[in-house]
Design a protein around this motif. Sequence first.
Motif, PDB file in Angstrom:
ATOM      1  N   ASN A   1      58.762 -19.899  11.844  1.00  0.00           N
ATOM      2  CA  ASN A   1      58.993 -19.335  10.513  1.00  0.00           C
ATOM      3  C   ASN A   1      57.948 -19.802   9.509  1.00  0.00           C
ATOM      4  OD1 ASN A   1      61.145 -17.988  11.493  1.00  0.00           O
ATOM      5  ND2 ASN A   1      62.685 -18.948  10.168  1.00  0.00           N
ATOM      6  N   THR A   2      57.559 -21.092   9.592  1.00  0.00           N
ATOM      7  CA  THR A   2      56.532 -21.605   8.675  1.00  0.00           C
ATOM      8  C   THR A   2      55.218 -20.863   8.905  1.00  0.00           C
ATOM      9  OG1 THR A   2      57.601 -23.732   8.974  1.00  0.00           O
ATOM     10  CG2 THR A   2      55.522 -23.736   7.778  1.00  0.00           C
ATOM     11  N   LEU A   3      54.872 -20.639  10.170  1.00  0.00           N
ATOM     12  CA  LEU A   3      53.626 -19.921  10.467  1.00  0.00           C
ATOM     13  C   LEU A   3      53.697 -18.487   9.937  1.00  0.00           C
ATOM     14  CD1 LEU A   3      52.833 -21.040  14.146  1.00  0.00           C
ATOM     15  CD2 LEU A   3      51.777 -21.834  12.022  1.00  0.00           C
ATOM     16  N   VAL A   4      54.883 -17.870  10.017  1.00  0.00           N
ATOM     17  CA  VAL A   4      55.022 -16.491   9.538  1.00  0.00           C
ATOM     18  C   VAL A   4      54.926 -16.462   8.021  1.00  0.00           C
ATOM     19  CG1 VAL A   4      56.566 -14.492   9.377  1.00  0.00           C
ATOM     20  CG2 VAL A   4      56.381 -15.749  11.524  1.00  0.00           C
ATOM     21  N   THR A   5      55.686 -17.331   7.353  1.00  0.00           N
ATOM     22  CA  THR A   5      55.715 -17.276   5.886  1.00  0.00           C
ATOM     23  C   THR A   5      54.386 -17.713   5.284  1.00  0.00           C
ATOM     24  OG1 THR A   5      56.828 -19.407   5.934  1.00  0.00           O
ATOM     25  CG2 THR A   5      58.204 -17.472   5.555  1.00  0.00           C
ATOM     26  N   SER A   6      53.625 -18.578   5.987  1.00  0.00           N
ATOM     27  CA  SER A   6      52.329 -18.986   5.445  1.00  0.00           C
ATOM     28  C   SER A   6      51.227 -18.023   5.883  1.00  0.00           C
ATOM     29  CB  SER A   6      52.002 -20.418   5.878  1.00  0.00           C
ATOM     30  OG  SER A   6      51.919 -20.474   7.291  1.00  0.00           O
ATOM     31  N   GLY A   7      51.607 -16.977   6.591  1.00  0.00           N
ATOM     32  CA  GLY A   7      50.652 -15.926   6.947  1.00  0.00           C
ATOM     33  C   GLY A   7      49.679 -16.287   8.047  1.00  0.00           C
TER      34      GLY A   7
END
Lengths: 234, 160
Positions: A98-104
């Motif tokens: 999720n962190t990788l997704v939200t940080s693009g």
Amino acid sequence: MTMADKDKKAKKSKLEGKDTGTRNIVIGMILLVILVGAITAVAKNHANTGASAPSAVAANDGYGIEFNKSAPVKVDIYEDFQCPHCRDFEAINNQYVNTLVTSGKIHAVFHPMSFIGPESILTAAAAACASDQGKFLEMHKALYQQQPATENSGAWTNASLIKLGQSVGINASSFTQCVNSGKYLNWTKNIEDYAGQQNVNSTPTLLLNGKALPQADYLDPAAFQAAFEAAGVK
Amino acid sequence: MKKFFTVNLQEWLTLLFRLILGGVLLAAGWIKAMAPSEAQASVRVYQVLPVKVANTFGLVLPWLEIGIALLLILGIWVKWSGLSGGALMLLFIIAIGQAWARKLPINCGCFGNGGVTADGKVHPWVYATEIMRDCGLVLCAGFIARFPRGKFSLDDKTTI
């Protein structure tokens, strides 16, 4: 040959004649059932391009729910919201992904499959409705956290999924309507169809830049993150 | 008198084996016909056929099984439907055997132990039990093909 014998024989052949007729009808019916069944199964086996799909979906990425289309590292996530292995996998790696997704940092494509049964279809369609509200990741997480102990037990219904949506902050009436009307039920078939073409045989299956993650890396967070870094995630 | 009894017993046995083999095929076929994407995956997992061919075969196979099952249960072309059922079982045995040799998990989906667990361990019993079950069904099929004449059959008894 006595008269009685003759009589018996005539009777017998008459009976057999009747039998053959019935038998031919039965044979015809069986052949019809098989042919119709097989032909419809094959004919139905293609993506339904007319099915309504959530706005974050791209047909050329297998109708999956996409994030950060321009990020360099592509991650395809094939999962089933009813699958206990997926729940274990999520419990371990959800935060990192999720962190990788939200940080693009990753181009994530979620493929919520539905091979476990009717409640997989309901949950996948509800997650798609949440995607339209910008809450896919939240709904995704909640679906695993609240995963019922047994599959297709009746725990997931439109009502319980709407409630789950509310618990992650989706209050729009358009979400309620999307779930209740079964707007994305047909879309889930497209996900299944594409997963089949990609030779996905179990869930969870992750593809990093198109390459399947080795089995041993799914439940080992250190190996999991190392695989992402090797694929180019910084 | 004694001979009559054995013939009679054989006809009942043929019926029994027809119902066993037909019943298994009908159940397996029906479950798969109702869940086509799972049926496709259950062919793909053996990694024998190219994906496209496997996907088509996965859709047709359940109906083939249902067809053979109905012929067996109703007793039509018993010799040939028995042979076809046996041939299918032999095919499954070969598929499972080669998956075992290549350490491929054979359960599709999320049900854990398909012969290989997440830690990469191979569990021979998973393959062995499936193969033994299918061998039992091959024996049923062999009996049916050798003695096709049985009770409650739509086949013309005078020709077999």
